[in-house]
Scaffold this motif. Structure first.
Motif, PDB file in Angstrom:
ATOM      1  N   THR A 150      49.227  42.759  40.798  1.00  0.00           N
ATOM      2  CA  THR A 150      49.112  43.681  39.777  1.00  0.00           C
ATOM      3  C   THR A 150      50.291  44.825  39.684  1.00  0.00           C
ATOM      4  OG1 THR A 150      48.008  45.378  41.062  1.00  0.00           O
ATOM      5  CG2 THR A 150      46.449  43.816  40.018  1.00  0.00           C
ATOM      6  N   PRO A 192      49.190  50.689  40.070  1.00  0.00           N
ATOM      7  CA  PRO A 192      48.164  51.221  39.201  1.00  0.00           C
ATOM      8  C   PRO A 192      48.169  52.896  39.060  1.00  0.00           C
ATOM      9  CG  PRO A 192      47.711  51.223  41.389  1.00  0.00           C
ATOM     10  CD  PRO A 192      49.139  50.497  41.501  1.00  0.00           C
ATOM     11  N   TYR A 231      40.567  49.552  43.530  1.00  0.00           N
ATOM     12  CA  TYR A 231      41.074  48.467  44.250  1.00  0.00           C
ATOM     13  C   TYR A 231      40.782  48.530  45.493  1.00  0.00           C
ATOM     14  CZ  TYR A 231      44.347  47.116  40.418  1.00  0.00           C
ATOM     15  OH  TYR A 231      44.899  47.037  39.252  1.00  0.00           O
ATOM     16  N   TYR A 263      41.971  44.183  47.598  1.00  0.00           N
ATOM     17  CA  TYR A 263      43.518  44.548  47.321  1.00  0.00           C
ATOM     18  C   TYR A 263      44.241  44.833  48.606  1.00  0.00           C
ATOM     19  CZ  TYR A 263      41.821  43.991  42.519  1.00  0.00           C
ATOM     20  OH  TYR A 263      41.500  43.705  41.232  1.00  0.00           O
ATOM     21  N   GLU A 273      53.521  35.335  40.355  1.00  0.00           N
ATOM     22  CA  GLU A 273      52.302  35.803  39.383  1.00  0.00           C
ATOM     23  C   GLU A 273      52.080  34.217  38.767  1.00  0.00           C
ATOM     24  OE1 GLU A 273      53.615  38.773  36.969  1.00  0.00           O
ATOM     25  OE2 GLU A 273      53.846  40.244  38.511  1.00  0.00           O
TER      26      GLU A 273
END
Lengths: 373, 373
Positions: free
Chosen positions: A186, A189, A197, A203, A266
């Motif tokens: 990700t 954030p 998370y 995470y 990714e």
């Protein structure tokens, strides 16, 4: 994982990025990785090299940097060897840099395991780093792209996160000691998301470390970015020949500018090809002066000094960071969490709270002060 | 007061005091009165002299300063004339300095009116200052010790106050235009007391300006402090003779150290011998960096710069004061009311709120940094 001889590792160290948020300490001509930011006497690049040396026995270290910094890198790393310094004519982001290094290493050494480690991060616990890298190398040998996931000790909004899933099963049927499948990456954030998370326990911070077999990495690149892979191959084929300069000058500027995260991590994670080795190692990317302050010991007066504390007179300035690099006396009074960076031609005064905004100050210097960048 | 020729005034300018709260701008070797603190191109001493010249036609200006600063004073005031510079061998507070000047002026010019005006204050409205001084001179001629009371536009705790009573009646039976009897002087009050003072309408700031006939002033000194008066007379008798140095060296160190406020103003006010001329003239004693900031115009970004604003890059620093005296770029970010004083060998960072505490920083420099005082 069965007891085996440690896999040899070829470390790739991309040494780029100005570290604009650390201005006026970092400059175009003195980027962050060339600076001693911890008062250890060693630059971040040198510390990175020091950390990697014991992990790359039987392998080696390759540094990829801009042509403008090649001489400084060789000066700081006299044992590196010129052949292990790859100078980029211009910055084309991390995928091109890492892929070029992987392709050159592969031509020289075969399908060895390579690992990419930024030149401008700090790691307090070298032993923990070593354990994580050694496990990552083993998992990489089995065909994974392996990242190292940093245990998140607070809900940072300054880092991207990697989400872990099931344990990794190795080809011999054993389970890796700590490695897990990566479910996804990700971007940075917001605070609420970061807190969520952390609550899941799944995470970790993405420190941008990637370990893989050179052939695995380049095969993924061929699948995801065939043109970029073709360009890299053309340059790598010419690298150790007299044609290097001509090919580099012709092909390098045409390469796609993309980060390894987007080009490989990714999409390959989505296919189940990425693993994460979780680790707590006192990692920090020293992204700004707030981070830097956190890395330095506090004096009796609560002030942190990068440099000679004898230059600093502080009263009621708990949590302040002072960098007295101009040799002058710096007196700070009544401003907690103050940040004062004193260099011979430029002075920055802000607070830890505003440390992220220093980038904007540099942008605001204007053409009249371009020489200060 | 009947229309008469203006009385000639002999102004006495005590030029002393380091201005420690303005460190590192002010130093032992560069005290506050020698500095240009308003960006006008003239030091506070020069501005004081400029203000007094038109008021002292037919009279003159005498500066009393420490021996260490005599050369600098003469350099800044080339028209003063060496005979009008009285150099003190050591500081013995304001009464000795002013009395010596009054005694020397009296021997040279007779029972003229003298007025003492500090060398390190700022007055924005020179015309209002002139009107007040001219009235004070007239009232002094009638035998009063006259002070000028500054209209208090806020309940300052940094100044002493003078309390006014009935209007002053002159010998010819007329009432002075604005002068009033002084009921008393007070030390710096706390905030609540200062607010009470303002509410009465009777209190004004004591700016330490005193105007009196030389003989009146020295007679009061003889009554209040006979030994000090005797010492001053001995020195003044020798001043314009070859014996000056010997007498000065012998007698000066024996003189009582006392401020004119305590030696004369307070006891004589109790006897009804002091008058006050109230005036609004944009007076400031530039006591610290908060005061200094208030005297400077604010830029579009809300930042006040003493010096070249081209050296300053500011973002989100409303109300900040920056003194870029080292010629470097100073970037300030995210700290409202910040104070940054950048000199070649010392840097101060504080806020306007803590400006009064700068004195403590200087005291805390220690012997190792004595050269920075």
């Amino acid at each position: 994982m069965p007891e085996t001889q440690p896999e040899p590792l070829h470390a790739i160290v991309p040494a780029g990025g100005a570290g604009t948020r650390l201005w006026p300490l970092s400059r175009r001509a003195a980027p962050k990785f060339l600076l001693d930011l911890t008062g250890s006497g060693r630059s971040l690049l040198q510390q990175t090299h020091d950390r990697l040396r014991p992990l790359t026995e039987g392998g080696g270290v390759v540094v990829v940097t801009g042509a403008a910094h090649a001489a400084a890198v060789l000066q700081q790393l006299p044992d590196l060897g010129e052949e292990n310094l790859l100078a980029e004519p211009s910055p084309r982001d991390s995928m091109a840099a890492i892929a070029l290094a992987a392709a050159v290493v592969r031509r020289r050494h075969g399908d060895v395991v390579v690992g990419s480690f930024a030149a401008d991060h700090v790691i307090a616990d070298t032993a923990a780093f070593g354990r994580a890298v050694r496990e990552a190398v083993g998992v990489a040998r089995a065909g994974y792209v392996v990242t190292i996931g940093i245990e998140a000790d607070h809900p940072s909004t300054a880092f991207g996160y990697v989400r872990s899933g099931d344990p990794v099963r190795l080809p011999d049927g054993a389970t890796a000691p700590t490695a897990r499948q990566v479910r996804g990456f990700t971007e940075k954030p917001d605070a609420a998301t970061a807190a969520e998370y952390l609550a899941t326990g799944e995470y970790r911070w993405n420190a941008g470390m990637f370990v893989a077999r050179a052939d695995v990495l380049l095969d993924h690149l061929a699948a995801q970015r065939p043109e970029l892979r073709a360009g890299i191959d053309e340059i790598a084929d010419a690298w150790d020949t007299p044609a290097r300069t001509a090919v580099l000058e012709r092909v390098w500027p045409t390469l796609e500018k993309i980060a390894i995260d987007h080009a490989i991590a990714e999409p390959v994670a989505a296919e189940g090809g990425v693993a994460v080795v979780p680790a707590a190692m006192g990692w920090d990317d020293v992204g700004d002066f707030a981070n830097l302050a956190g890395l330095l010991p506090s004096g009796e007066d609560g002030v942190r000094v990068l440099g000679d504390a004898g230059h600093v007179v502080a009263d009621d300035a708990e949590g302040a960071l002072v960098v007295p690099r101009a040799g002058r006396t710096v007196a700070v009074l009544g401003v907690p969490d103050l940040v004062v960076v004193d260099t011979p031609d430029a002075l920055l005064v802000t607070t830890r709270e505003h440390a992220q905004r220093v980038k904007g100050v540099v942008e605001g210097l204007g053409t009249a002060r371009d020489h200060l960048r």
